[in-house]
Design a protein around this motif. Structure first.
Motif, short mmCIF file in Angstrom:
data_model
loop_
_atom_site.label_atom_id
_atom_site.label_comp_id
_atom_site.label_asym_id
_atom_site.label_seq_id
_atom_site.Cartn_x
_atom_site.Cartn_y
_atom_site.Cartn_z
N THR A 216 38.15 40.22 54.84
CA THR A 216 39.33 39.38 54.63
C THR A 216 38.99 38.20 53.73
O THR A 216 37.88 37.66 53.80
CB THR A 216 39.85 38.85 55.99
OG1 THR A 216 40.03 39.94 56.88
CG2 THR A 216 41.17 38.12 55.82
N ALA A 217 39.96 37.82 52.90
CA ALA A 217 39.81 36.63 52.07
C ALA A 217 41.13 35.87 52.05
O ALA A 217 42.20 36.47 52.20
CB ALA A 217 39.41 37.00 50.64
N LEU A 218 41.03 34.56 51.89
CA LEU A 218 42.22 33.72 51.73
C LEU A 218 42.12 33.05 50.38
O LEU A 218 41.13 32.36 50.09
CB LEU A 218 42.30 32.68 52.85
CG LEU A 218 43.56 31.81 52.85
CD1 LEU A 218 44.79 32.64 53.19
CD2 LEU A 218 43.42 30.65 53.84
N ALA A 219 43.11 33.26 49.54
CA ALA A 219 43.12 32.69 48.19
C ALA A 219 44.25 31.68 48.05
O ALA A 219 45.35 31.89 48.57
CB ALA A 219 43.28 33.81 47.15
N PRO B 218 49.96 24.98 46.83
CA PRO B 218 51.37 25.36 47.06
C PRO B 218 51.54 26.68 47.82
O PRO B 218 52.48 26.82 48.62
CB PRO B 218 51.93 25.46 45.64
CG PRO B 218 51.05 24.58 44.81
CD PRO B 218 49.69 24.73 45.40
N GLN B 219 50.69 27.67 47.55
CA GLN B 219 50.84 28.99 48.15
C GLN B 219 49.46 29.56 48.50
O GLN B 219 48.45 29.19 47.90
CB GLN B 219 51.55 29.96 47.18
CG GLN B 219 52.93 29.51 46.71
CD GLN B 219 54.00 29.68 47.76
OE1 GLN B 219 53.88 30.51 48.67
NE2 GLN B 219 55.08 28.92 47.64
N TYR B 220 49.48 30.49 49.45
CA TYR B 220 48.23 31.14 49.85
C TYR B 220 48.46 32.64 49.99
O TYR B 220 49.56 33.10 50.34
CB TYR B 220 47.73 30.59 51.19
CG TYR B 220 47.54 29.09 51.18
CD1 TYR B 220 46.34 28.52 50.76
CD2 TYR B 220 48.59 28.25 51.55
CE1 TYR B 220 46.17 27.14 50.73
CE2 TYR B 220 48.43 26.88 51.52
CZ TYR B 220 47.24 26.32 51.11
OH TYR B 220 47.08 24.96 51.07
N VAL B 221 47.41 33.39 49.71
CA VAL B 221 47.46 34.85 49.88
C VAL B 221 46.31 35.27 50.79
O VAL B 221 45.16 34.88 50.57
CB VAL B 221 47.35 35.58 48.53
CG1 VAL B 221 47.13 37.07 48.75
CG2 VAL B 221 48.59 35.34 47.68
N LEU B 222 46.63 36.05 51.81
CA LEU B 222 45.63 36.63 52.69
C LEU B 222 45.46 38.10 52.30
O LEU B 222 46.41 38.87 52.36
CB LEU B 222 46.08 36.51 54.14
CG LEU B 222 45.08 36.91 55.23
CD1 LEU B 222 43.88 35.97 55.24
CD2 LEU B 222 45.76 36.89 56.59
N LEU B 223 44.24 38.46 51.87
CA LEU B 223 43.95 39.84 51.47
C LEU B 223 43.03 40.48 52.49
O LEU B 223 42.13 39.82 53.02
CB LEU B 223 43.24 39.90 50.11
CG LEU B 223 43.81 39.23 48.88
CD1 LEU B 223 43.37 37.78 48.82
CD2 LEU B 223 43.32 39.95 47.63
N GLU B 224 43.23 41.76 52.72
CA GLU B 224 42.29 42.50 53.56
C GLU B 224 41.97 43.84 52.93
O GLU B 224 42.87 44.56 52.48
CB GLU B 224 42.84 42.71 54.97
CG GLU B 224 41.84 43.43 55.89
CD GLU B 224 42.21 43.33 57.35
OE1 GLU B 224 41.83 42.33 58.00
OE2 GLU B 224 42.89 44.25 57.84
N LEU B 225 40.68 44.18 52.91
CA LEU B 225 40.22 45.49 52.45
C LEU B 225 39.70 46.27 53.65
O LEU B 225 39.00 45.72 54.50
CB LEU B 225 39.09 45.35 51.42
CG LEU B 225 39.35 44.58 50.14
CD1 LEU B 225 38.17 44.75 49.19
CD2 LEU B 225 40.63 45.00 49.47
#
Length: 470
Positions: A224-227, A280-287
């Motif tokens: 998981t990453a948070l961008a 302003p915004q965040y994206v949570l990605l999961e592989l």
């Protein structure tokens, strides 16, 4: 007299202990999850198996008693609670809670409708497999409810909605007959797909009692990453980059506005915010990788590295352990609770073509500010499949109750904007009673006529969850 005779027949069919008529015993089944509406019921009836469900439905057809099927009662559109007439029964399926079979070689699990979603996940994991449906209510929602609303969740990008995860159904029809459709087949071209009629129908056509569901090989690694990004348009650029580099390995892609995480920080101060400054915004990605943790880590690091170089994102954190990954997901999963603690709000479960999401947010945010100055947009959701939870809260230091009184006006702005951009006013929560009238503005007369024809054909007495969907 009719009701007394009916209730006596129900007691004879399934046992008096499972026919609840005392008001205190019924109370927990009559109020919706958001505590906004409380209905009334003739009784709460709790059958133990499919045969008992069929017996109760036959009695309802005989005595013309409406039926409201109910699983975990976690829905948000008043689909699983009765109206206030007190004429219907609530048909609770919680006792149908058995895992009937797990077939790792066929990659299927057969579960009854009252099985808690988390229990199905655990049963699959015990066989070193994955049942990928995952949502915030998974500890209390049931698979029957998930199927009846065609639930989505956080892994739709890779695995699809509940409809895509279901191969076969067992259903009790409105006449009390049993449709034996528990076939674990991926190819069965023998006529109309009856299964798909009942998935997403919210219990208005029949009662789902069991399902054959797809399971998958357990991933070797989940990372998981948070961008942090400047705008939804940048989130879409990151999505395109991640999809091109990672393909099907990309299983989660969640968008969260800064206001979402501000509310989480306010109401859950024990949760750690991972960045030194706000964005302003965040994206949570999961592989989810079937090769190795090293392979997944290299993929994720490459994607984030390229995104930083191309100025798509401004900062990012990569979870280096399962605990860190859970902490990042907890930020996302705490948004709804934080917003509820902040006060009543107006929820929208919408879907849009992914390419128009940034435009929708910009245009609709501006329209709402024009008509409701200082209102707060709590926008988050499953960006990878075009599903936004576009929620609107009252301005700070203003009355939430007074703001809620303007819900119809807020809905009109949001839903009209959704419609103009080719979207849907219900992505994964269904219509229930809450959006039954609203949908008439957006579905064509031909669509509505066909839906009513199906309803009339399968439920001519209109006893199955009346007042919902159509």
């Amino acid at each position: 007299m009719k009701n007394t005779e009916f209730l006596d027949a129900c007691r004879n069919a399934i046992g008096a202990a499972h026919v609840l008529t005392d008001e205190a015993d019924k109370a927990g089944y009559l109020t919706d999850q958001r505590q906004r509406f409380t209905g009334a019921a003739l009784a709460v009836v709790k059958p133990a198996d499919t045969a008992e469900v069929a017996a109760i439905v036959k009695l309802c057809a005989q005595f013309q008693i409406p039926i409201v099927p109910q699983g975990g009662n976690t829905g948000l559109v008043l689909g699983s609670v009765p109206d206030q007439s007190g004429q219907a029964i609530v048909l609770s399926l919680k006792r149908l809670n058995r895992i009937r079979a797990v077939d790792p070689l066929n990659h299927t699990i057969t579960a009854e409708a009252g099985c808690i979603l988390q229990h199905i996940q655990e049963a699959a994991a015990a066989e070193q497999t994955l049942f990928p449906l995952s949502l915030a209510a998974e500890g209390s929602c049931t698979i029957g409810g998930n199927l009846s609303t065609n639930a989505g969740g956080t892994a739709v990008l890779r695995y699809g909605n509940t409809r895509e995860l279901c191969l076969g159904l067992e259903v009790v029809t409105a006449q009390g007959d049993i449709l034996h459709g528990l076939r674990g087949l991926r190819k069965d071209n023998t006529g109309y797909d009856l299964r798909d009629l009942f998935i997403g129908a919210e219990g208005t056509l029949g009662v789902i009692t069991a399902a054959v569901l797809k399971i998958f090989p357990l991933p070797k690694a989940q990372l998981t990453a948070l961008a942090a990004v400047q705008a939804p348009a940048d989130a879409l650029r990151l999505l395109s980059l991640a999809q091109s580099r990672c393909g099907a390995t990309l299983t989660g892609f969640e968008l969260m506005s800064d206001l979402c995480l501000q509310l989480v920080a306010k109401h859950f101060p024990q949760l750690q915010f991972p960045f030194a400054q706000r964005h302003p915004q965040y994206v949570l990605l999961e592989l989810s990788d079937n090769e190795s943790a090293e392979h997944a880590s290299a993929l994720l690091e490459a994607v984030i590295g390229d995104a930083l170089e191309q100025d798509i994102c401004q900062d990012a954190v990569l979870a280096s352990s399962t605990a860190q990954s859970r902490a990042l997901w907890q930020l996302r999963e705490s948004i709804s609770s934080a917003q509820a603690m902040e006060g009543k709000n107006i929820k929208h479960d919408i879907s849009l073509p992914i390419s128009r999401i940034a435009e929708f947010i910009a245009v609709t945010d501006a329209l709402l500010q024009q008509h409701f100055p200082a209102c707060r947009n709590v926008t988050f959701g499953h960006l990878g499949d075009g599903n936004l939870h576009y929620n609107v809260s009252s301005p700070v230091d203003s009355s939430a109750e007074q703001f809620i009184e303007r819900q119809a006006d807020v809905n009109r702005i949001v839903h009209d904007s959704v419609d103009r951009m080719g979207g849907s006013i219900s992505a994964e929560h269904g219509l229930g009673a809450l959006k039954r009238e609203e949908i008439l503005r957006y579905k064509s007369p031909v669509e509505m006529a066909l839906m009513k024809t199906i309803k009339q054909a399968l439920d001519p007495l209109n006893l199955m969850n009346p007042g919902k969907v159509i």
